[in-house]
Design a protein around this motif. Sequence first.
Motif, PDB file in Angstrom:
ATOM      1  N   PHE A  57     -45.872 -62.100  40.920  1.00 40.47           N
ATOM      2  CA  PHE A  57     -45.065 -62.215  42.129  1.00 40.47           C
ATOM      3  C   PHE A  57     -43.972 -63.267  41.941  1.00 40.47           C
ATOM      4  N   ASN A  62     -39.677 -64.319  43.340  1.00 42.03           N
ATOM      5  CA  ASN A  62     -40.062 -64.747  44.681  1.00 42.03           C
ATOM      6  C   ASN A  62     -40.355 -66.240  44.708  1.00 42.03           C
ATOM      7  N   THR A  63     -40.354 -66.815  45.876  1.00 43.81           N
ATOM      8  CA  THR A  63     -40.557 -68.255  46.014  1.00 43.81           C
ATOM      9  C   THR A  63     -42.028 -68.579  46.251  1.00 43.81           C
ATOM     10  N   SER A  65     -43.163 -70.492  48.475  1.00 46.53           N
ATOM     11  CA  SER A  65     -43.446 -70.489  49.915  1.00 46.53           C
ATOM     12  C   SER A  65     -43.805 -69.095  50.433  1.00 46.53           C
ATOM     13  N   SER A  66     -43.455 -68.052  49.695  1.00 47.30           N
ATOM     14  CA  SER A  66     -43.792 -66.696  50.132  1.00 47.30           C
ATOM     15  C   SER A  66     -45.060 -66.147  49.466  1.00 47.30           C
ATOM     16  N   VAL A  67     -45.750 -66.947  48.671  1.00 50.82           N
ATOM     17  CA  VAL A  67     -46.993 -66.514  48.017  1.00 50.82           C
ATOM     18  C   VAL A  67     -48.043 -66.059  49.030  1.00 50.82           C
ATOM     19  N   THR A  69     -47.854 -64.259  51.424  1.00 45.12           N
ATOM     20  CA  THR A  69     -47.662 -62.861  51.819  1.00 45.12           C
ATOM     21  C   THR A  69     -48.413 -61.894  50.905  1.00 45.12           C
ATOM     22  N   GLY A  72     -53.117 -64.338  50.608  1.00 48.81           N
ATOM     23  CA  GLY A  72     -53.437 -65.175  51.754  1.00 48.81           C
ATOM     24  C   GLY A  72     -54.880 -65.618  51.757  1.00 48.81           C
TER      25      GLY A  72
END
Length: 133
Positions: A57, A62-63, A65-67, A69, A72
């Motif tokens: 990912f 991707n960043t 901070s969006s992991v 998504t 979780g």
Amino acid sequence: RTAPICFGSSLYMTADLGVSTYDAVALVLSNKYKIGRFAIIRICTDLVCVILGVILFLSAGNTVSSVPTVAGIGTIITAFFMGPLIEFFNQKIARPLIAEKTSALPGSAVVWGYPACPDFYQTASFSCNPGHP
């Protein structure tokens, strides 16, 4: 949501109705190669998949901070509890149920219309013994 999946997995694995490729990794490592208990190996394989998923990912641009998504809290809980819950259901429900069904059929090793221990599983070193840990 995890418990019903683990219960179903426990039943089809113990009844020797086949396993998915992903489930077979932990089964082969625990039953054939005797590396460790199924629950611990399953936790490790689940965590490896989560970590690889996060790495892929992030490598896709991707960043951090969006992991959450893609990985979780539910993913983490499932990774830690699938193996132990499947093993719990194997010991408390599936194996006793299979043992009860096979002992009720004198001279027969057929459970629900399927062979309780087909030759394929013996040669693949899967456990067909309901009392096997």
